[in-house]
Design a protein around this motif. Structure first.
Motif, PDB file in Angstrom:
ATOM      1  N   HIS A 132       0.185   6.518  -8.171  1.00 15.13           N
ATOM      2  CA  HIS A 132       1.105   5.682  -7.398  1.00 15.13           C
ATOM      3  C   HIS A 132       0.596   4.254  -7.469  1.00 15.13           C
ATOM      4  CE1 HIS A 132       3.227   9.118  -5.938  1.00 15.13           C
ATOM      5  NE2 HIS A 132       2.122   9.636  -5.445  1.00 15.13           N
ATOM      6  N   THR A 133       1.050   3.530  -8.479  1.00 20.22           N
ATOM      7  CA  THR A 133       0.521   2.179  -8.677  1.00 20.22           C
ATOM      8  C   THR A 133       1.046   1.223  -7.599  1.00 20.22           C
ATOM      9  OG1 THR A 133       2.300   1.773 -10.208  1.00 20.22           O
ATOM     10  CG2 THR A 133       0.164   2.373 -11.157  1.00 20.22           C
ATOM     11  N   GLN A 134       0.276   0.157  -7.379  1.00 23.96           N
ATOM     12  CA  GLN A 134       0.602  -0.812  -6.351  1.00 23.96           C
ATOM     13  C   GLN A 134       0.146  -2.190  -6.825  1.00 23.96           C
ATOM     14  OE1 GLN A 134      -1.306  -0.027  -2.507  1.00 23.96           O
ATOM     15  NE2 GLN A 134       0.748   0.142  -1.685  1.00 23.96           N
ATOM     16  N   THR A 135       0.980  -3.197  -6.613  1.00 24.46           N
ATOM     17  CA  THR A 135       0.580  -4.549  -7.007  1.00 24.46           C
ATOM     18  C   THR A 135      -0.345  -5.123  -5.927  1.00 24.46           C
ATOM     19  OG1 THR A 135       2.396  -5.601  -5.850  1.00 24.46           O
ATOM     20  CG2 THR A 135       2.826  -4.927  -8.128  1.00 24.46           C
ATOM     21  N   GLU A 137       0.046  -7.769  -4.309  1.00 21.74           N
ATOM     22  CA  GLU A 137       0.907  -8.268  -3.220  1.00 21.74           C
ATOM     23  C   GLU A 137       1.291  -7.123  -2.280  1.00 21.74           C
ATOM     24  OE1 GLU A 137       1.513  -9.072  -6.477  1.00 21.74           O
ATOM     25  OE2 GLU A 137       0.683 -11.101  -6.265  1.00 21.74           O
ATOM     26  N   GLN A 138       1.632  -5.973  -2.883  1.00 28.54           N
ATOM     27  CA  GLN A 138       2.008  -4.811  -2.056  1.00 28.54           C
ATOM     28  C   GLN A 138       0.825  -4.353  -1.207  1.00 28.54           C
ATOM     29  OE1 GLN A 138       3.429  -2.377  -5.293  1.00 28.54           O
ATOM     30  NE2 GLN A 138       5.546  -2.537  -4.595  1.00 28.54           N
ATOM     31  N   MET A 139      -0.366  -4.434  -1.774  1.00 30.10           N
ATOM     32  CA  MET A 139      -1.555  -4.007  -1.048  1.00 30.10           C
ATOM     33  C   MET A 139      -1.897  -5.004   0.070  1.00 30.10           C
ATOM     34  SD  MET A 139      -5.184  -2.905  -2.610  1.00 30.10           S
ATOM     35  CE  MET A 139      -6.644  -3.216  -1.653  1.00 30.10           C
ATOM     36  N   ALA A 140      -1.658  -6.293  -0.218  1.00 31.37           N
ATOM     37  CA  ALA A 140      -1.989  -7.331   0.769  1.00 31.37           C
ATOM     38  C   ALA A 140      -1.171  -7.179   2.052  1.00 31.37           C
ATOM     39  CB  ALA A 140      -1.760  -8.714   0.162  1.00 31.37           C
ATOM     40  N   ARG A 141      -0.004  -6.535   1.959  1.00 30.34           N
ATOM     41  CA  ARG A 141       0.861  -6.397   3.123  1.00 30.34           C
ATOM     42  C   ARG A 141       0.206  -5.576   4.236  1.00 30.34           C
ATOM     43  NH1 ARG A 141       6.436  -4.062   1.800  1.00 30.34           N
ATOM     44  NH2 ARG A 141       6.953  -4.845   3.848  1.00 30.34           N
ATOM     45  N   TYR A 142      -0.611  -4.598   3.853  1.00 26.18           N
ATOM     46  CA  TYR A 142      -1.174  -3.714   4.876  1.00 26.18           C
ATOM     47  C   TYR A 142      -2.707  -3.722   4.903  1.00 26.18           C
ATOM     48  CZ  TYR A 142      -2.299  -0.490   1.092  1.00 26.18           C
ATOM     49  OH  TYR A 142      -2.836   0.062  -0.045  1.00 26.18           O
ATOM     50  N   SER A 183       3.690   0.552   0.270  1.00 30.52           N
ATOM     51  CA  SER A 183       4.792   0.830  -0.667  1.00 30.52           C
ATOM     52  C   SER A 183       4.801   2.286  -1.145  1.00 30.52           C
ATOM     53  CB  SER A 183       4.693  -0.110  -1.865  1.00 30.52           C
ATOM     54  OG  SER A 183       3.443   0.070  -2.511  1.00 30.52           O
ATOM     55  N   ARG A 184       3.677   2.981  -1.030  1.00 31.52           N
ATOM     56  CA  ARG A 184       3.613   4.372  -1.486  1.00 31.52           C
ATOM     57  C   ARG A 184       4.120   5.352  -0.441  1.00 31.52           C
ATOM     58  NH1 ARG A 184      -2.690   4.075  -2.420  1.00 31.52           N
ATOM     59  NH2 ARG A 184      -2.358   3.128  -0.390  1.00 31.52           N
ATOM     60  N   ASP A 185       4.290   4.867   0.791  1.00 30.06           N
ATOM     61  CA  ASP A 185       4.627   5.754   1.906  1.00 30.06           C
ATOM     62  C   ASP A 185       6.135   5.926   2.054  1.00 30.06           C
ATOM     63  OD1 ASP A 185       3.568   7.083   4.523  1.00 30.06           O
ATOM     64  OD2 ASP A 185       5.226   5.801   5.156  1.00 30.06           O
ATOM     65  N   GLU A 186       6.544   7.135   2.454  1.00 34.22           N
ATOM     66  CA  GLU A 186       7.969   7.392   2.693  1.00 34.22           C
ATOM     67  C   GLU A 186       8.199   7.970   4.088  1.00 34.22           C
ATOM     68  OE1 GLU A 186       8.679  10.039  -0.569  1.00 34.22           O
ATOM     69  OE2 GLU A 186       9.031   8.424  -1.994  1.00 34.22           O
ATOM     70  N   GLY A 187       7.256   7.728   4.998  1.00 35.15           N
ATOM     71  CA  GLY A 187       7.327   8.410   6.298  1.00 35.15           C
ATOM     72  C   GLY A 187       7.666   7.533   7.483  1.00 35.15           C
ATOM     73  N   SER A 188       8.204   6.327   7.241  1.00 38.06           N
ATOM     74  CA  SER A 188       8.421   5.441   8.393  1.00 38.06           C
ATOM     75  C   SER A 188       9.435   6.018   9.377  1.00 38.06           C
ATOM     76  CB  SER A 188       8.823   4.046   7.940  1.00 38.06           C
ATOM     77  OG  SER A 188      10.113   4.070   7.410  1.00 38.06           O
TER      78      SER A 188
END
Lengths: 249, 114
Positions: A132-135, A137-142, A183-188
């Motif tokens: 599950h790749t992540q940029t 920027e996506q990682m910086a969000r959390y 970004s990898r999560d689908e449980g919100s």
């Protein structure tokens, strides 16, 4: 090497009707942490004093205590900073039941943290050979919110949790936000009911002391207030659903 | 878990705070300082008054007054909670949010009768 006075609030449930204070004189050098002092008392002066600790490097989150009225990790607190005050008052974390002496019972906090499902929830199953790749920027969000070590200092600092232990509190709401922003999560959708509740983000009045005491600079107050924006949008979307005759989400 | 209805008051609070932060200083300059500094304050007043003849300008003026009122009411309501000053929710909520609503309604009446 000089000495410093350390006053510990003692409470032994099998003997004591109420907490009481015991004074110890401990060595005080430049590099001595409060945890070193507590271990010195335990090893050299009074083996009956109970305190919780493990890693000595602000990773495990188990040595949280109130130091002169402030929630702190004892391993990250240095005696040299209290030389001027002359005395270090130590007691178990505020707002939590005391198990014994300096040991607070954080099981209620752990239950709150577990309630918001602080793990990656996936509904779709990705092929096993694909990561599950992540940029960045996506990682910086959390990323900042993922530094939480569950030490519960923020719960000792939170006046709302002190008044209403049903409030999910800073760490649990921060972790809910941490996974909702991943970004990898689908449980919100599974976490939003907790955020939307009276005991969720809406019990926070943005006092902000949780962020001041956090030893890992997680900034729970920011996480909770970003959670309020998410819950606010969720409220509006749900209102439209209800107006269109759909069921309450 | 019961869904909280706090988003309603929080949205008004947030909108009022944003408005104040963005255009509050400009409004203070234009309505107080300029009137004091300009050569002909009556001409400035006339310009502002004629601007308020347009319904959209009146709506904007209402928003600039009503939203910060809700912002203030919300902060005071929760500030009292933080100060441990408690009372029945209907009474405190009615006083602060009801007060903001009543003052906003009065302001709307006045603005649209100009």
């Amino acid at each position: 090497m000089g000495t410093i006075e350390l006053v510990a609030t003692r409470y032994r449930p099998e003997q004591d009707v109420q907490p009481w204070e015991q004074r110890y004189t401990v060595p005080c050098s430049e590099d001595m942490s409060l945890l070193d002092a507590l271990n010195y008392i335990k090893d050299e002066l009074d083996p009956s004093l109970s305190h919780r600790w493990s890693c000595r490097m602000a990773i495990c989150g188990s040595c949280g205590v109130m130091v002169n009225g402030e929630p702190k990790l004892s391993c990250k607190t240095f005696l040299r900073d209290y030389r001027e005050a002359g005395v270090v008052q130590v007691r178990a974390l505020d707002n939590l039941p005391v198990e014994r002496d300096l040991v607070a019972d954080i099981s209620g906090v752990v239950e709150h943290i577990e309630a918001v499902k602080p793990w990656l929830i996936r509904h779709s199953t990705a092929p096993v050979d694909t990561a599950h790749t992540q940029t960045p920027e996506q990682m910086a969000r959390y990323h900042a919110f993922s530094q939480c070590i569950n030490c519960a200092l923020c719960y000792a600092a939170c006046p709302q949790f002190g008044r209403n232990p049903a409030f999910l509190g800073p760490a649990a709401l921060t972790l809910a936000q941490r996974y909702n922003l991943d970004s990898r999560d689908e449980g919100s959708s599974e976490r939003m009911p907790w955020l939307n509740a009276e005991e969720g983000v809406w019990s926070c009045t943005f006092v902000g002391y949780c962020s001041e005491v956090c030893p890992k600079d997680v900034d729970p107050a920011s996480a909770i207030n970003r959670g309020k924006v998410a819950s606010d949008i969720n409220y509006g979307v749900n209102l439209f659903r209800l107006l269109r005759g759909k069921s309450d989400a | 878990m019961r869904r909280s209805h706090e988003p309603i008051s929080w949205s008004l609070f947030g909108a009022g705070g944003m408005l104040l932060a963005f255009i509050g200083p400009g409004l203070i300059v234009s309505t107080l300082l300029l009137a004091w500094l300009v050569q002909d304050p009556q001409a400035l007043h006339a310009t502002l008054s004629s601007g308020l003849q347009h319904p959209l300008a009146r709506l904007a003026a209402l928003a600039v007054i009503a939203l910060p009122l809700y912002h203030t009411a919300h902060r005071l309501y929760h500030g009292l909670h933080d100060l441990h000053i408690t009372g029945p929710t209907w009474l405190l909520g009615g006083f602060f949010y009801g007060g903001a609503t009543a003052l906003s309604a009065l302001c709307a009446l006045w603005l649209f009768s100009l």
